[in-house]
Design an enzyme around this catalytic site. Structure first.
Site, short mmCIF file in Angstrom:
data_model
loop_
_atom_site.label_atom_id
_atom_site.label_comp_id
_atom_site.label_asym_id
_atom_site.label_seq_id
_atom_site.Cartn_x
_atom_site.Cartn_y
_atom_site.Cartn_z
N ARG A 64 39.96 10.71 57.49
CA ARG A 64 39.91 12.17 57.31
C ARG A 64 41.30 12.74 57.53
NH1 ARG A 64 36.89 14.57 61.65
NH2 ARG A 64 38.86 15.40 62.39
N GLU A 73 46.94 16.61 60.75
CA GLU A 73 47.11 15.19 61.07
C GLU A 73 46.30 14.33 60.11
OE1 GLU A 73 45.24 13.51 64.49
OE2 GLU A 73 43.53 14.85 64.39
N ASN A 108 43.77 11.11 60.20
CA ASN A 108 42.93 10.32 61.12
C ASN A 108 42.56 9.00 60.45
OD1 ASN A 108 42.32 12.31 63.40
ND2 ASN A 108 41.75 13.49 61.59
N SER A 144 35.03 11.51 62.94
CA SER A 144 33.64 11.88 63.23
C SER A 144 33.15 13.02 62.34
CB SER A 144 33.51 12.25 64.70
OG SER A 144 34.48 13.20 65.03
N LYS A 195 50.86 10.27 65.08
CA LYS A 195 51.62 11.48 64.75
C LYS A 195 53.08 11.17 64.49
CE LYS A 195 47.96 14.03 66.67
NZ LYS A 195 46.86 13.13 66.98
N LYS A 200 53.36 17.48 70.46
CA LYS A 200 52.25 16.52 70.38
C LYS A 200 52.61 15.14 70.91
CE LYS A 200 49.98 18.46 66.33
NZ LYS A 200 49.26 18.09 65.10
N GLU A 203 44.72 11.07 70.41
CA GLU A 203 43.67 11.53 69.51
C GLU A 203 42.54 12.12 70.35
OE1 GLU A 203 43.91 11.23 66.21
OE2 GLU A 203 45.79 10.13 66.36
N GLY A 204 41.74 12.98 69.71
CA GLY A 204 40.50 13.41 70.36
C GLY A 204 40.55 14.81 70.94
N ARG A 252 36.07 23.03 60.80
CA ARG A 252 35.87 23.30 62.22
C ARG A 252 36.47 24.66 62.53
NH1 ARG A 252 38.51 18.14 64.69
NH2 ARG A 252 39.70 18.51 62.78
P1 ADP Z 1 44.00 15.33 67.88
O1 ADP Z 1 44.36 13.96 67.42
O2 ADP Z 1 43.87 15.44 69.35
O3 ADP Z 1 42.82 15.87 67.12
P2 ADP Z 1 45.54 17.28 66.41
O4 ADP Z 1 46.90 17.07 65.86
O5 ADP Z 1 44.45 17.33 65.42
O6 ADP Z 1 45.28 16.20 67.53
O7 ADP Z 1 45.56 18.62 67.26
C1 ADP Z 1 44.41 19.11 67.92
C2 ADP Z 1 44.17 20.57 67.54
O8 ADP Z 1 45.31 21.36 67.84
C3 ADP Z 1 43.93 20.79 66.06
O9 ADP Z 1 42.56 20.60 65.74
C4 ADP Z 1 44.37 22.23 65.88
O10 ADP Z 1 43.35 23.13 66.26
C5 ADP Z 1 45.51 22.35 66.86
N1 ADP Z 1 46.80 22.09 66.18
C6 ADP Z 1 47.37 20.88 65.98
N2 ADP Z 1 48.53 20.98 65.31
C7 ADP Z 1 48.70 22.29 65.06
C8 ADP Z 1 49.72 23.06 64.41
N3 ADP Z 1 50.80 22.47 63.89
N4 ADP Z 1 49.56 24.40 64.34
C9 ADP Z 1 48.48 25.01 64.89
N5 ADP Z 1 47.50 24.34 65.53
C10 ADP Z 1 47.60 23.02 65.62
MG MG Z 2 42.66 16.43 65.15
#
Ligand code: ADP
Ligand code: MG
Length: 509
Positions: free
Chosen positions: A133, A149, A151, A156, A335, A392, A396-397, A483
């Site tokens: 995804r 990102e 995945n 899920s 990442k 970051k 994950e998660g 989401r």
């Molecule tokens: P994880 O692997 O923990 O899911 P993500 O990169 O998806 O990490 O980040 C988790 C959440 O943080 C995302 O679902 C989003 O809501 C927020 N987020 C991540 N990157 C950004 C960004 N560049 N700008 C705004 N919100 C972000």
């Molecule tokens: Mg995510």
């Protein structure tokens, strides 16, 4: 007497309190009837089924999302699947890209160690099976879907998102709002025939086939392994509550494809799985042969509370079963890899078609390395405008990123040439431009309680991928996830308690 609410849900009709309450009842009923549920208790063993449930956190009505942005995210998703696999097969690229991370971050290093201990590229299974995804947020200033990102492990909500899409279609019918929603597809729904209204609604609410795709992908891997008696091993977390999302895939695999699934935790696998010391390295779990390993666990340090779990991961990796994903593909989803692909020449190493490169590049947010010579400039960017960036780590998660003041404080620790792993070293992080999605109003339902919130949404596009040797047997897009979270919340995980499951209602300009 019912009173009209002042604010309509964005893109939806104005609702009276009574109508909103009726919608809540229908949604909970639908959730119970169709498995749109999460467990409220949990158990240590993968096979044990909890017996108390509640509805999953959901939005009661779909959220507007621009059709052209949805189309672009859908167009690039399979390109990212190909690139992730190509990255996973490029030892030199992985080694160089992850060098700093591997030294600074224990968890990534351990996944890397498994890749190496199984012989690197030479030791790899000839097949790669991806249940993938890629996530995007609509960036309001640019109007583009910017990629949050990629995945490659334990994606899920393929089952629950499918059910939410179906539930939203029904919600519009309960409200008798078909014509109102159909109008958004550009047709003059006021005078349109029932057929026209139905087809306009179908344009606005794209069919979500994520559940079917999950089962089809795992089935494709299973068939390629050519062992009719073998099973799929779903690796799950102890104390998992998102069991219906997993069990519906298990049911689809059995009912549509005649394939049986075993559920087990890494701990159970450590004690009860065996790899035969023959050429095929046949994997058995409690006496049953396994040809496909599907990870719904193993992506976070907390999944490995002891060495036993790491032993299990190593055993599975070195077995003859096809893994979804391999350790290499897991690493390709970090990442750090995303940031490196976004840097000049990054994508070009893997993608020949210039048009594809352009499309993929157009969805990259600003991504900045915090190792090597560019780190000083990146730290300065972040310190000058902490609100405009996200920091970051390789996790994950949900719940791991740093924002605002916490981001500033972490960046302020940076010391050029600090020893790897020390406080001043930020090699295990990347810095990312903060995406600014439009704010909507959403009726959210969590634990039976309805709340009208100002929200932001994140779109996920699912993909199924299978490579057998050099032959890409499958690379398809199928299904999506929206989401939606409170605009005041930085993070967005549903399971982590930040967001609700939602679906897009496409808007056309
Ligand atoms: P994880 O692997 O923990 O899911 P993500 O990169 O998806 O990490 O980040 C988790 C959440 O943080 C995302 O679902 C989003 O809501 C927020 N987020 C991540 N990157 C950004 C960004 N560049 N700008 C705004 N919100 C972000
Ligand atoms: Mg995510």
């Amino acid at each position: 007497m019912s009173t009209t609410r002042l604010d309509a849900v964005t893109g939806g009709p104005a609702l009276t309190d009574d109508e909103a309450t009726a919608l809540r009842h229908e949604a909970i009923s639908y959730a119970a009837q169709h498995g749109l549920l999460v467990a409220t208790e949990s158990s240590e063993s993968g096979a044990t089924m909890p017996s108390t449930f509640t509805h999953a956190p959901i939005a009661l009505l779909p959220t507007p999302f621009p059709a052209d942005v949805f189309a672009l995210a859908t167009r690039v998703a399979p390109l990212f699947a190909s690139v992730s696999d190509a990255v996973s097969r490029d030892d030199a690229f992985l080694r160089e890209t992850l060098a700093g991370v591997i030294r600074a971050d224990d968890f990534t290093r351990r996944v890397w160690d498994i890749y190496e201990r199984c012989g690197g590229q030479e030791g790899r299974h000839p097949m790669e099976l991806g249940v993938l995804r890629t996530d995007y947020m609509l960036d309001a200033p640019s109007g583009l879907p910017l990629q949050v990102e990629v995945n490659t492990v334990s994606t899920s909500f393929m089952a629950l998102s499918t059910r939410v899409s179906q539930m939203h279609r029904r919600a519009i019918e309960w409200l008798g709002a078909e014509r109102a929603y159909a109008e958004g597809a550009g047709s003059d729904a006021g005078s349109a025939s029932a057929e026209d209204v139905a087809s306009a609604l179908a344009r606005r609410l794209p069919t979500n086939s994520a559940l079917e795709l999950a089962a089809e992908t795992l089935h494709a891997g299973w068939r390629a392994m050519n062992d009719d008696d073998a099973r799929v091993l779903m690796v799950v977390q102890p104390c998992e509550r998102n069991v219906f999302d997993q069990r519906m895939i298990e049911a689809a695999l059995w009912e549509r494809h005649g394939v049986k699934t075993i559920r087990a935790t890494l701990r159970e696998i450590a004690s009860d799985a065996v790899v035969a010391e023959d050429d095929a390295k046949t994997l058995t779990y409690r006496g049953a042969r396994v040809s496909v390993v599907y990870y719904r666990a193993g992506y976070a340090p907390t999944d490995y509370p002891s060495e036993a779990e790491w032993d299990a991961r190593l055993l599975l990796e070195r077995s003859g079963a096809v893994k979804s994903p391999s350790a290499a593909m897991h690493l390709a989803g970090t990442k750090k890899v995303q940031q490196t692909l976004a840097s000049p020449g990054g994508l070009e190493r893997f993608v020949e078609c210039e048009e594809d490169v352009r499309a993929m590049r157009s969805v990259f947010a600003g991504l900045y390395a915090l190792d090597g010579e560019d780190a000083v400039a990146a730290v300065e960017l972040g310190l000058n405008a902490p609100e405009s960036y996200v920091l970051k780590p390789q996790r994950e998660g949900g719940g791991n990123n740093l924002y605002g003041e916490a981001l500033r404080a972490q960046l302020a620790k940076f010391t050029p040439d600090a020893p790897i792993g020390s406080d001043g070293d930020l090699s295990s992080f990347i810095l990312m431009q903060r995406i600014l999605p439009p704010v909507n109003r959403t009726l959210c339902l969590r634990n039976g309680e309805m709340q009208e919130l100002e929200t932001l949404s994140e779109l996920g596009i699912y993909g199924g991928y299978l490579r057998v040797g050099e032959d890409v047997a499958m690379n398809v897009v199928g299904g999506h996830l929206l989401r939606t979270k409170a605009a005041s919340s930085d993070e967005g995980g549903v399971a982590a308690g930040y967001a609700v499951l939602d679906s897009p209602c496409l808007t056309f300009t």
